[in-house]
Scaffold this active site. Sequence first.
Site, short mmCIF file in Angstrom:
data_model
loop_
_atom_site.label_atom_id
_atom_site.label_comp_id
_atom_site.label_asym_id
_atom_site.label_seq_id
_atom_site.Cartn_x
_atom_site.Cartn_y
_atom_site.Cartn_z
N SER A 108 0.64 -1.16 0.01
CA SER A 108 0.13 0.15 -0.09
C SER A 108 0.87 1.30 0.03
O SER A 108 1.75 1.43 -0.90
CB SER A 108 -1.02 0.09 1.11
OG SER A 108 -1.77 0.97 1.14
N HIS B 146 -7.56 -5.51 -0.47
CA HIS B 146 -6.38 -4.89 -0.50
C HIS B 146 -5.02 -5.52 -0.39
O HIS B 146 -4.64 -6.28 0.73
CB HIS B 146 -6.48 -3.72 0.52
CG HIS B 146 -5.40 -2.76 0.60
ND1 HIS B 146 -5.15 -1.99 -0.60
CD2 HIS B 146 -4.65 -2.21 1.64
CE1 HIS B 146 -4.19 -1.20 -0.50
NE2 HIS B 146 -3.89 -1.38 0.93
N ASP C 73 -9.20 -4.29 -5.64
CA ASP C 73 -8.70 -3.25 -4.50
C ASP C 73 -9.19 -2.12 -4.54
O ASP C 73 -9.26 -1.11 -5.19
CB ASP C 73 -7.06 -3.16 -4.64
CG ASP C 73 -6.37 -2.76 -3.35
OD1 ASP C 73 -7.25 -2.10 -2.56
OD2 ASP C 73 -5.25 -2.93 -3.19
#
Length: 552
Positions: A259, A521, A493
């Site tokens: 991320s 995610h 996602d």
Amino acid sequence: MRISSRHGARLRGAIPAALVTAVLVAGCSSGGVAAKVKDSAGGPGSGGAGAPGLDTTPVPGGKGQNDPALTSFYTQKVDWRTCADDPETNADEGELQCATLRVPLDYAKPGDKTLDVAVMRYPASATGSARIGSLLTNPGGPGGSGLDYLKNTFESTDPAIHKAYDIVAFDPRGVGESSQVKCLDDAERDRRDADDGPDPKDIAASTAFDEQRTKEFVAGCERYSGELLPFVGTRNSARDMDVLRVIVGDERLNYLGYSYGTYLGALYAEEFPNRTGRLVLDGAVDPAADPLDDSIAQQVGFEKSFTRFAEDCATRPDCPLGTDPGTAALVGVDFLDGLRTSPLPTRLTDGRKLTSSLGWTGMIRLLYADEDQGWRALREAFTAAMQRGDGTSLVLYADDYNGRDENGNYDGSMDALSVISCADGMSEAPSPQRVQDVLDRLHREAPLFSRDTVAQDLDGPGCEFWPFRTTEKPHAVKAPGSAPILVIGTTGDPATPYAASERLAEGFENATLLTLEGEGHTAYGRGNVCIDEAVNAYLLAGTMPPEDTRCV
């Protein structure tokens, strides 16, 4: 619900409507940062210095260990010791080693003040030629604690990876045990997280509400962490990571970032392309994205994810959202918005209720997970709230998202989210036409999550009322001369939409995109054999997956 751009920060996840302000301004730590900032002689720094007239121009990178002014940092000796046991985990931290890394507060003035970065490693199970080196990690955020992540995951590390690598984690500057920033205390955070604010149809009152909250948050950041604010940007953390690379004894950086950690990895590659080894960037942030576009893309991504969840729920027995896949998402949104006037009781001993803000946040938290565990937990939470009138589960999931423990203490991650994001980039106020274009897109692509959003929610500059203006700007990262970089994107996602992974991979001069077709995610380490085998082959042997590899 309403969305406000006044903070303009890169979001951990798109937050529907008025929750943007609520979730961006979170967190707590014990005490200010001044005691952790030291002058070059090791004494306390002067805290609360604000930032008027401060030069925050990024220092040109690339020198690193070749810069004589940084020699003392790159040659320091750190004391690795057995980590103290953490009663909050079920693991035995006796297998982990902890140390403290000293880095410059300001890389433009390395002889001035310093700060400490907390480091942790899980030593490789092999020695000699079987050991490749260290694998530095970042779990995301900004604001996520690398130390907490390693403590909670080291026992499940793939044996082949653990054999070859020391797994190394650190809390980036401003996070956790590394001179943590603070803006709000726990009581204020509790109040703000649960506060639904004025009726969103009262535009003037809602705008004033958002502005007042933002000013209060900024004042708290200046009061507790003023001296640190200009120096917690991701580019400085990337430079810290290069110091750490040398301290652990590696010629090149091997790195796994999730991320926001992909942005950290990308800036490292930009600063030190010739020092890159094997970089895995999973669930990518697009460094060239305009912050407003980035937030809108997340908003759209979360609505699409919630709609897919609701459609699936409607096909199952006893779905609390009904049996019609075409209206199930609307039923869920109506319920969450209805909590504004009819909050639900919980079984929590502190007497907190499930408000609309907490309900939305709890729902968003579960959309980070995949369609198996996450969707099942979300069905159960909606069932408890809608059919039994029990808001406990959604409140607890909101607490997890916001970094609140069972004792009402916050981990500071949400303060760090805003502070680091504002150090990374500040957008100017959009033009009226741009505002209208964005609003039209929101209403077209995320009609449920943005149904109360109006132009006034989007017309402010990023990081409004912040005490300094960073010169960092969104830009494509090319990293010419880097080693091959592996980028991973998941098609469903919601937090970092797949298009961002495509753009990041396209921007690099030397990168390959690996795709997971699925929900949730990030992808690596979540049980998909195709993804895990491809990443392991790259980390262990440097073997890239074929172009256009797609895992289902």
